[in-house]
Scaffold this active site. Sequence first.
Site, short mmCIF file in Angstrom:
data_model
loop_
_atom_site.label_atom_id
_atom_site.label_comp_id
_atom_site.label_asym_id
_atom_site.label_seq_id
_atom_site.Cartn_x
_atom_site.Cartn_y
_atom_site.Cartn_z
N THR A 113 0.81 -1.21 0.00
CA THR A 113 0.00 0.00 0.00
C THR A 113 0.85 1.26 0.00
O THR A 113 1.98 1.25 0.51
CB THR A 113 -0.89 -0.02 1.27
N ASP A 114 0.27 2.35 -0.49
CA ASP A 114 0.97 3.64 -0.41
C ASP A 114 0.98 4.17 1.03
O ASP A 114 1.70 5.12 1.35
CB ASP A 114 0.34 4.67 -1.37
N GLU A 115 0.17 3.57 1.91
CA GLU A 115 0.10 4.08 3.29
C GLU A 115 1.41 3.91 4.05
O GLU A 115 1.61 4.57 5.06
CB GLU A 115 -1.01 3.36 4.06
N TYR A 137 -1.96 -0.63 11.07
CA TYR A 137 -2.07 -1.32 9.78
C TYR A 137 -0.88 -0.99 8.88
O TYR A 137 -0.21 -1.89 8.37
CB TYR A 137 -3.39 -0.93 9.08
N LYS A 141 2.22 -3.35 7.36
CA LYS A 141 2.54 -3.53 5.94
C LYS A 141 3.99 -3.08 5.68
O LYS A 141 4.71 -3.72 4.91
CB LYS A 141 1.57 -2.74 5.06
O1 DAU Z 1 -4.10 3.79 0.35
C1 DAU Z 1 -4.31 2.40 0.26
C2 DAU Z 1 -5.14 1.97 1.45
O2 DAU Z 1 -6.45 2.43 1.24
C3 DAU Z 1 -5.11 0.46 1.68
O3 DAU Z 1 -3.82 0.06 1.98
C4 DAU Z 1 -6.04 0.11 2.85
O4 DAU Z 1 -6.06 -1.27 3.04
C5 DAU Z 1 -7.42 0.63 2.56
O5 DAU Z 1 -8.25 0.36 3.66
C6 DAU Z 1 -7.37 2.12 2.27
O6 DAU Z 1 -7.10 2.87 3.45
P1 DAU Z 1 -7.93 4.18 3.82
O7 DAU Z 1 -7.85 4.41 5.26
O8 DAU Z 1 -7.57 5.33 2.93
O9 DAU Z 1 -9.40 3.67 3.35
P2 DAU Z 1 -10.85 3.88 3.99
O10 DAU Z 1 -11.83 3.44 2.97
O11 DAU Z 1 -10.95 3.32 5.35
O12 DAU Z 1 -10.94 5.46 4.10
C7 DAU Z 1 -10.81 6.32 2.99
C8 DAU Z 1 -10.90 7.73 3.49
O13 DAU Z 1 -12.24 7.98 3.94
C9 DAU Z 1 -10.02 8.02 4.70
O14 DAU Z 1 -9.53 9.35 4.62
C10 DAU Z 1 -10.95 7.87 5.89
C11 DAU Z 1 -12.28 8.32 5.33
N1 DAU Z 1 -13.48 7.64 5.90
C12 DAU Z 1 -13.48 6.27 5.92
C13 DAU Z 1 -14.56 5.59 6.44
C14 DAU Z 1 -14.58 4.09 6.51
C15 DAU Z 1 -14.57 8.38 6.32
O15 DAU Z 1 -14.57 9.63 6.24
N2 DAU Z 1 -15.64 7.70 6.85
C16 DAU Z 1 -15.68 6.33 6.93
O16 DAU Z 1 -16.69 5.78 7.44
#
Ligand code: DAU
Length: 321
Positions: A113-115, A137, A141
């Site tokens: 991941t880029d994270e 997380y 990674k």
């Molecule tokens: O960048 C790659 C990564 O993207 C992967 O390595 C991870 O496995 C994957 O989960 C994802 O991480 P994020 O934390 O960016 O994804 P997430 O969908 O959880 O959240 C995307 C963005 O949206 C983040 O800034 C947090 C925000 N968010 C997320 C959720 C679940 C919200 O505002 N509300 C939410 O309920």
Amino acid sequence: MGSNFIRYILKKHPDWQVVNLDKLTYAGNLENLKEVSRNKNYQFVKGDIAEAEDVAKVIGEGVDKIINYAAETHVDRSIMAPDAFIKTDIFGTYTLLEAAKKYNVAQYIQISTDEVFGSIKKGFFDESSPFRPNSPYSASKAGADLLCRAYFKTYNLPIIVTHACNVFGLNQYPEKLIPLFITNLLEGKKVPVYGEGQQTREWIFTEDHCRAIAMIMEKGQSGEVYNIGTGFEKTNLETTKFILREMGSGEEMIEYVKDRPAHDERYAINSQKLRGLGWQPSVSWEEGLRRTISWYKENRNWWQPLKSGAYLEYYKKQYGK
Ligand code: DAU
């Protein structure tokens, strides 16, 4: 991501034999692979990448390529309970690398991941940017990716590490932003935006990620690292508002909730190296989102059961409601 790749690669290389080793945790679902389950070139084995015996059962049978899609991936879960992340993401990768060494596999690809690079205000991370992970997380990674580097340097194993931006698309467990928001709206529920929604993410449709991995398998060099990005960078509010518009909902469906601890503000990667191999994204952010929305609309039976029981318990813990 793994199930999308299996479907993709069996179509692209119908003569390849694919073995899917999966522990089937909460996010694993054999339904995702129903259409290939009878394919004579596909085999499913239930097992844990962190258990050497499970891994030996598969790799010891003459496997020549390992693509490590297996991971705990959800940042919020890692904040509440990091242990599974350390075990699967770090120890699991170590176990696979040991098997790759023992059985002389011809290629090992680490899906990462880029994270691992942390957050960047301006500009882009490239393949040699330092690791500055901010969540349990991304730290797990990063640890796994460093093990890959060490196994290449020390044992000269044919390892390639990939860092992708945010993947979205079909069959994604409805806890990540895009599937969570789509399914919430389909259930008539509000969508929880963390903080003020000004964080940005770079998005890639799952099929484009599959194509990138296939390209790297074919043309990537051992010991190299490849970023997989599209340049489709959006604030979370932009993504949210696009979904709302496409689904005919108004902005009153947004609920601003408490922010994620150590929330990374912006991810953005330079993927010129991968483009040099001949890859480029083929599905726009808008088209990918429309296809994803349609899929969730048409596949309620797939996601509805996932949003009850343990799932609700998890959300109660996270949001206190
Ligand atoms: O960048 C790659 C990564 O993207 C992967 O390595 C991870 O496995 C994957 O989960 C994802 O991480 P994020 O934390 O960016 O994804 P997430 O969908 O959880 O959240 C995307 C963005 O949206 C983040 O800034 C947090 C925000 N968010 C997320 C959720 C679940 C919200 O505002 N509300 C939410 O309920």
